[in-house]
Design a protein around this motif. Structure first.
Motif, short mmCIF file in Angstrom:
data_model
loop_
_atom_site.label_atom_id
_atom_site.label_comp_id
_atom_site.label_asym_id
_atom_site.label_seq_id
_atom_site.Cartn_x
_atom_site.Cartn_y
_atom_site.Cartn_z
N VAL A 1 35.83 34.15 47.30
CA VAL A 1 35.74 33.10 46.28
C VAL A 1 35.71 33.69 44.87
O VAL A 1 36.00 32.99 43.91
CB VAL A 1 34.53 32.17 46.50
N SER A 2 35.36 34.98 44.76
CA SER A 2 35.42 35.62 43.45
C SER A 2 35.62 37.12 43.63
O SER A 2 35.20 37.71 44.61
CB SER A 2 34.17 35.34 42.61
N ARG A 3 36.31 37.68 42.63
CA ARG A 3 36.62 39.10 42.64
C ARG A 3 36.45 39.61 41.22
O ARG A 3 37.06 39.08 40.29
CB ARG A 3 38.07 39.31 43.09
N VAL A 4 35.60 40.62 41.05
CA VAL A 4 35.57 41.37 39.80
C VAL A 4 36.00 42.78 40.16
O VAL A 4 35.69 43.28 41.23
CB VAL A 4 34.19 41.33 39.08
N TYR A 5 36.75 43.39 39.27
CA TYR A 5 37.33 44.68 39.62
C TYR A 5 37.37 45.60 38.41
O TYR A 5 37.32 45.16 37.27
CB TYR A 5 38.73 44.50 40.22
N SER A 6 37.49 46.88 38.71
CA SER A 6 37.53 47.89 37.66
C SER A 6 38.46 49.02 38.08
O SER A 6 38.48 49.42 39.25
CB SER A 6 36.12 48.45 37.42
N ARG A 7 39.22 49.51 37.13
CA ARG A 7 40.05 50.69 37.37
C ARG A 7 39.21 51.91 37.00
O ARG A 7 38.59 51.94 35.94
CB ARG A 7 41.32 50.65 36.51
N ILE A 8 39.19 52.88 37.90
CA ILE A 8 38.45 54.11 37.64
C ILE A 8 39.36 55.31 37.90
O ILE A 8 40.44 55.16 38.48
CB ILE A 8 37.16 54.22 38.49
N THR B 1 35.42 47.05 47.98
CA THR B 1 36.60 47.71 48.53
C THR B 1 37.16 48.68 47.50
O THR B 1 36.88 48.57 46.30
CB THR B 1 37.70 46.70 48.92
N GLU B 2 37.92 49.64 48.00
CA GLU B 2 38.53 50.64 47.14
C GLU B 2 40.02 50.72 47.47
O GLU B 2 40.39 50.81 48.64
CB GLU B 2 37.87 51.99 47.39
N THR B 3 40.84 50.67 46.44
CA THR B 3 42.28 50.83 46.59
C THR B 3 42.69 52.03 45.75
O THR B 3 42.52 52.02 44.54
CB THR B 3 43.03 49.56 46.12
N LYS C 1 42.12 54.47 40.87
CA LYS C 1 41.58 53.61 41.92
C LYS C 1 41.21 52.26 41.31
O LYS C 1 40.86 52.18 40.14
CB LYS C 1 40.27 54.19 42.49
N ILE C 2 41.26 51.25 42.15
CA ILE C 2 40.72 49.94 41.79
C ILE C 2 39.53 49.71 42.71
O ILE C 2 39.65 49.84 43.93
CB ILE C 2 41.74 48.80 41.98
N ILE C 3 38.39 49.40 42.11
CA ILE C 3 37.19 49.05 42.88
C ILE C 3 37.02 47.54 42.76
O ILE C 3 36.96 47.01 41.65
CB ILE C 3 35.94 49.78 42.36
N ASP C 4 36.98 46.87 43.89
CA ASP C 4 36.77 45.42 43.92
C ASP C 4 35.36 45.11 44.36
O ASP C 4 34.87 45.68 45.35
CB ASP C 4 37.71 44.76 44.95
N LEU C 5 34.71 44.21 43.66
CA LEU C 5 33.43 43.64 44.07
C LEU C 5 33.74 42.20 44.43
O LEU C 5 34.10 41.40 43.56
CB LEU C 5 32.40 43.74 42.94
N LEU C 6 33.66 41.89 45.71
CA LEU C 6 34.11 40.60 46.23
C LEU C 6 32.93 39.77 46.70
O LEU C 6 32.01 40.29 47.34
CB LEU C 6 35.06 40.82 47.41
#
Length: 175
Positions: free
Chosen positions: A126-133, A101-103, A109-114
């Motif tokens: 059950v898990s979320r890793v995320y990165s600010r780009i 997902t992208e916020t 932006k925050i990119i979530d890998l869920l």
């Protein structure tokens, strides 16, 4: 007898019409996460997560994490945030799914890998890793795989074709 069969048919058709597909349920969970957060709907936001879901990212001091409760506490109830969200992609097999997902905020932006699991007929994060780009950046991804096909010459082996994707170098912003 005919009335009983007609009643059973009606009941079964109502049941099957009300049952949601996995695709719809996954999208519902992702929308609870994204829209719940954006619109200040704290309980809707939390409903998207499994109770002990983990969240991790890399910050200035290394790998950091927080609980769902900690993240939810940052949401101002019933106040809409200045951001837009979208589901970039998702896929699933059996009871496991993954989504991106992208916020987008005004400056980043925050990119979530869920990762999601189907628990009691509900999909939960059950898990979320995320990165600010940077706002102008986007997700870098491999090309989608074409469905594997049996190779008649390979005696039971399968093959899949992919298209290479040119990757844009990403600078480590160190946050």
């Amino acid at each position: 007898m005919r009335n009983i069969l007609l009643s059973l048919t009606l009941i079964l058709s109502l049941f099957s019409a009300s049952a949601q597909s996995d695709e719809e349920l996954i999208n519902q969970t992702l929308n609870d996460y994204l829209e719940g957060g954006t619109n200040g709907e704290v309980e809707r936001f939390k409903k998207a997560f499994f109770s002990d879901a983990i969240q991790k990212s890399v910050g200035k001091t290394g790998v950091t994490g927080m609980t769902v409760e900690s993240l939810a506490s940052k949401i101002k109830p019933n106040q809409k945030m200045e951001r837009t969200t979208k589901v970039v992609s998702w896929s699933y097999a059996g009871t496991a799914a993954t989504a991106i997902t992208e916020t987008e905020y005004p400056t980043s932006k925050i990119i979530d890998l869920l990762n999601l699991l189907k628990v009691n007929n509900e999909w939960k994060i059950v898990s979320r890793v995320y990165s600010r780009i940077e706002k102008g950046e986007s997700v870098v991804s491999s090309a989608p795989l074409i469905a594997a096909k049996a190779d008649p010459k390979a005696k039971g082996k399968t093959t899949a074709a992919t298209t290479p994707v040119k990757k844009k170098p990403v600078a480590d912003d160190g946050w």
